[in-house]
Design a protein around this motif. Structure first.
Motif, PDB file in Angstrom:
ATOM      1  N   ASP A  25       0.650  -1.148   0.090  1.00 31.84           N
ATOM      2  CA  ASP A  25      -0.051   0.046   0.016  1.00 31.84           C
ATOM      3  C   ASP A  25       0.888   1.083  -0.041  1.00 31.84           C
ATOM      4  O   ASP A  25       1.364   1.791   1.011  1.00 31.84           O
ATOM      5  N   LEU A  26       1.069   1.760  -1.183  1.00 31.72           N
ATOM      6  CA  LEU A  26       2.085   2.953  -1.304  1.00 31.72           C
ATOM      7  C   LEU A  26       1.780   4.072  -0.892  1.00 31.72           C
ATOM      8  O   LEU A  26       2.205   5.025  -0.440  1.00 31.72           O
ATOM      9  N   VAL A  27       0.258   4.222  -0.690  1.00 30.01           N
ATOM     10  CA  VAL A  27      -0.308   5.614  -0.292  1.00 30.01           C
ATOM     11  C   VAL A  27      -0.143   5.485   1.320  1.00 30.01           C
ATOM     12  O   VAL A  27       0.411   6.650   1.873  1.00 30.01           O
ATOM     13  N   ALA A  28      -0.382   4.327   1.947  1.00 28.93           N
ATOM     14  CA  ALA A  28      -0.117   4.440   3.345  1.00 28.93           C
ATOM     15  C   ALA A  28       1.269   4.266   3.565  1.00 28.93           C
ATOM     16  O   ALA A  28       1.741   4.955   4.876  1.00 28.93           O
ATOM     17  N   LEU A  29       2.297   3.680   2.898  1.00 31.72           N
ATOM     18  CA  LEU A  29       3.848   3.929   3.127  1.00 31.72           C
ATOM     19  C   LEU A  29       4.367   5.207   3.350  1.00 31.72           C
ATOM     20  O   LEU A  29       4.927   5.615   3.887  1.00 31.72           O
ATOM     21  N   ARG A  30       3.734   6.077   2.200  1.00 26.04           N
ATOM     22  CA  ARG A  30       4.258   7.302   2.256  1.00 26.04           C
ATOM     23  C   ARG A  30       3.726   8.289   3.536  1.00 26.04           C
ATOM     24  O   ARG A  30       4.594   8.947   3.982  1.00 26.04           O
ATOM     25  N   ARG A  31       2.361   7.896   3.823  1.00 24.66           N
ATOM     26  CA  ARG A  31       2.056   8.474   4.974  1.00 24.66           C
ATOM     27  C   ARG A  31       2.847   8.266   6.234  1.00 24.66           C
ATOM     28  O   ARG A  31       3.372   9.082   7.071  1.00 24.66           O
ATOM     29  N   TYR A  32       3.205   7.069   6.365  1.00 30.57           N
ATOM     30  CA  TYR A  32       3.972   6.356   7.538  1.00 30.57           C
ATOM     31  C   TYR A  32       5.456   6.915   7.330  1.00 30.57           C
ATOM     32  O   TYR A  32       6.168   7.429   8.392  1.00 30.57           O
ATOM     33  N   ALA A  33       5.904   7.135   6.186  1.00 25.62           N
ATOM     34  CA  ALA A  33       7.285   7.651   6.004  1.00 25.62           C
ATOM     35  C   ALA A  33       7.405   9.028   6.534  1.00 25.62           C
ATOM     36  O   ALA A  33       8.161   9.451   7.175  1.00 25.62           O
ATOM     37  N   GLY A  34       6.329   9.686   6.049  1.00 31.01           N
ATOM     38  CA  GLY A  34       6.310  11.328   6.503  1.00 31.01           C
ATOM     39  C   GLY A  34       6.214  11.274   8.248  1.00 31.01           C
ATOM     40  O   GLY A  34       6.507  12.217   8.679  1.00 31.01           O
ATOM     41  N   TRP A  35       5.484  10.409   8.697  1.00 29.06           N
ATOM     42  CA  TRP A  35       5.267  10.451  10.177  1.00 29.06           C
ATOM     43  C   TRP A  35       6.506   9.999  10.790  1.00 29.06           C
ATOM     44  O   TRP A  35       6.996  10.702  11.703  1.00 29.06           O
ATOM     45  N   LEU A  36       7.492   9.209  10.108  1.00 26.70           N
ATOM     46  CA  LEU A  36       8.739   8.811  11.020  1.00 26.70           C
ATOM     47  C   LEU A  36       9.690  10.059  10.645  1.00 26.70           C
ATOM     48  O   LEU A  36      10.445  10.442  11.464  1.00 26.70           O
ATOM     49  N   ALA A  37       9.598  10.721   9.463  1.00 28.73           N
ATOM     50  CA  ALA A  37      10.524  12.121   9.405  1.00 28.73           C
ATOM     51  C   ALA A  37      10.163  13.016  10.436  1.00 28.73           C
ATOM     52  O   ALA A  37      10.941  13.755  10.753  1.00 28.73           O
ATOM     53  N   ASP A  38       8.841  13.140  10.615  1.00 31.25           N
ATOM     54  CA  ASP A  38       8.484  14.051  11.487  1.00 31.25           C
ATOM     55  C   ASP A  38       9.106  14.113  13.045  1.00 31.25           C
ATOM     56  O   ASP A  38       8.988  15.058  13.833  1.00 31.25           O
ATOM     57  N   GLN A  39       9.604  12.879  13.215  1.00 31.84           N
ATOM     58  CA  GLN A  39       9.949  12.501  14.549  1.00 31.84           C
ATOM     59  C   GLN A  39      11.520  12.486  14.741  1.00 31.84           C
ATOM     60  O   GLN A  39      12.043  12.116  15.820  1.00 31.84           O
ATOM     61  N   GLY A  40      12.024  13.032  13.457  1.00 27.81           N
ATOM     62  CA  GLY A  40      13.229  13.321  13.791  1.00 27.81           C
ATOM     63  C   GLY A  40      14.424  12.312  13.448  1.00 27.81           C
ATOM     64  O   GLY A  40      15.621  12.190  13.878  1.00 27.81           O
ATOM     65  N   VAL A  41      14.042  11.209  12.886  1.00 28.44           N
ATOM     66  CA  VAL A  41      15.027  10.305  12.544  1.00 28.44           C
ATOM     67  C   VAL A  41      15.955  10.723  11.450  1.00 28.44           C
ATOM     68  O   VAL A  41      15.526  11.636  10.702  1.00 28.44           O
ATOM     69  N   ILE A  42      17.279  10.150  11.381  1.00 28.82           N
ATOM     70  CA  ILE A  42      18.285  10.716  10.426  1.00 28.82           C
ATOM     71  C   ILE A  42      17.997  10.027   9.160  1.00 28.82           C
ATOM     72  O   ILE A  42      18.300  10.129   8.132  1.00 28.82           O
TER      73      ILE A  42
END
Length: 307
Positions: A25-42
């Motif tokens: 599910d590439l739509v959910a995957l993109r949402r998930y990736a943005g959620w992680l990026a917002d938490q300060g992962v490198i």
């Protein structure tokens, strides 16, 4: 000179959201990736064990990389697992992943690595061939109980001379092996980063000198992982120990309890509880969770402060 600072911090190994029909599910995957990026992962890692990389076609792995890279851009590093059977196939896959936007490759062992003793020359030749693709490479020590191989110190020393090697993910889950790998890497190439891959041994692995982390645990609890990593990195050991004892470790014991293969389903269940993804599906023959596992996960997430 390799840039070790690029890997200082937490890289989250992502689960792969799937539809009820077991398609990525590439739509959910993109949402998930943005959620992680917002938490300060490198960085984020896709197509690895947490992301069911071995269960995906070449085309699916490429599509996963492209979707995540398009979502996060240059904000975070996008690493892809490289899971192959032989050198020619690995080079073909690495090239496709590079062209899709991968910034680096996590190098899983190949069948030829199985068995002991493992000649260091065999490992070096494989990494050299993949390195010709032009991406930074992350070596991977993974306990054989999870289907991986652990490189001996002499193999790590030889591998450290491969130009594209930027880091070693150490997931032996054994303190003595971890220290031996760390010392071999430090002696041979102090500019190659040591990344903790020990999801249920995190705090201790940080104290033992990890430069960064690449963890499936962070695919669900990125913020908490960062808190503990930063506290250890800055020498606030009492605070890190308290966070680990009270919040981090109880969740790790549930996420990566036996059978460990269910960790993918547990992470997805946790992401659904947080509202990040809509479906909890793992590709067959992997199995979903029963009611007892769901209840244990919910309780552990509450204790960790995620719910």
């Amino acid at each position: 000179m390799r840039d070790i600072d690029r890997w200082v911090g937490v890289n989250a190994s992502m689960a792969l959201p799937m539809t009820a029909g077991f398609a990525p599910d590439l739509v959910a995957l993109r949402r998930y990736a943005g959620w992680l990026a917002d938490q300060g992962v490198i960085g984020v890692t896709v197509n690895a064990d947490t992301g069911e990389g071995a269960h995906l076609s070449l085309e699916e792995r490429v599509a996963v990389v492209a979707a995540v890279k398009e979502e996060v851009g240059d904000e975070v590093t996008v690493v892809s697992g490289l899971i192959a059977a032989y050198t020619e196939q690995a080079v073909e896959l690495a090239t496709a992943l590079r062209d899709a936007g991968a910034d680096g490759l996590l190098m899983f062992g190949i069948p030829a690595f199985n068995g002991s003793p493992l000649p260091p020359e065999l490992v070096v030749r494989y990494f050299d061939a993949v390195g010709e693709v032009g991406l930074p490479l992350i070596g991977f020590n993974l306990t054989p109980s999870l289907g991986g191989i652990v490189l001996a110190p002499d193999a790590i020393a030889r591998l450290a001379g491969v130009a594209p090697l930027c880091a070693l993910k150490e997931a032996s889950f054994d303190a003595a092996t971890y220290v031996a790998s760390r010392d071999a890497l430090r002696a041979a190439a102090p500019d190659v980063a040591l990344l903790s891959g020990c999801d249920n041994f995190m705090h201790e692995s940080f104290v033992l000198g990890a430069d960064g982390a690449l963890l499936g645990y962070a695919g669900l609890a990125a913020g908490l992982t960062r808190e503990v990593f930063d506290a250890d990195r800055e020498g606030r050991y009492a605070e890190a120990q308290r966070l680990n004892r009270e919040r981090m470790q109880p969740l790790a014991e549930v996420l990566f309890g036996l059978p460990v293969r269910n960790s993918r389903a547990r992470i997805k269940e946790g992401l659904k509880l947080l509202g990040v993804i809509d479906e909890v599906a793992v590709r067959p023959p992997l199995l979903g969770l029963d009611d007892a596992e769901r209840a244990a996960l919910r309780a552990a997430m509450k204790q960790a402060g995620l719910l």
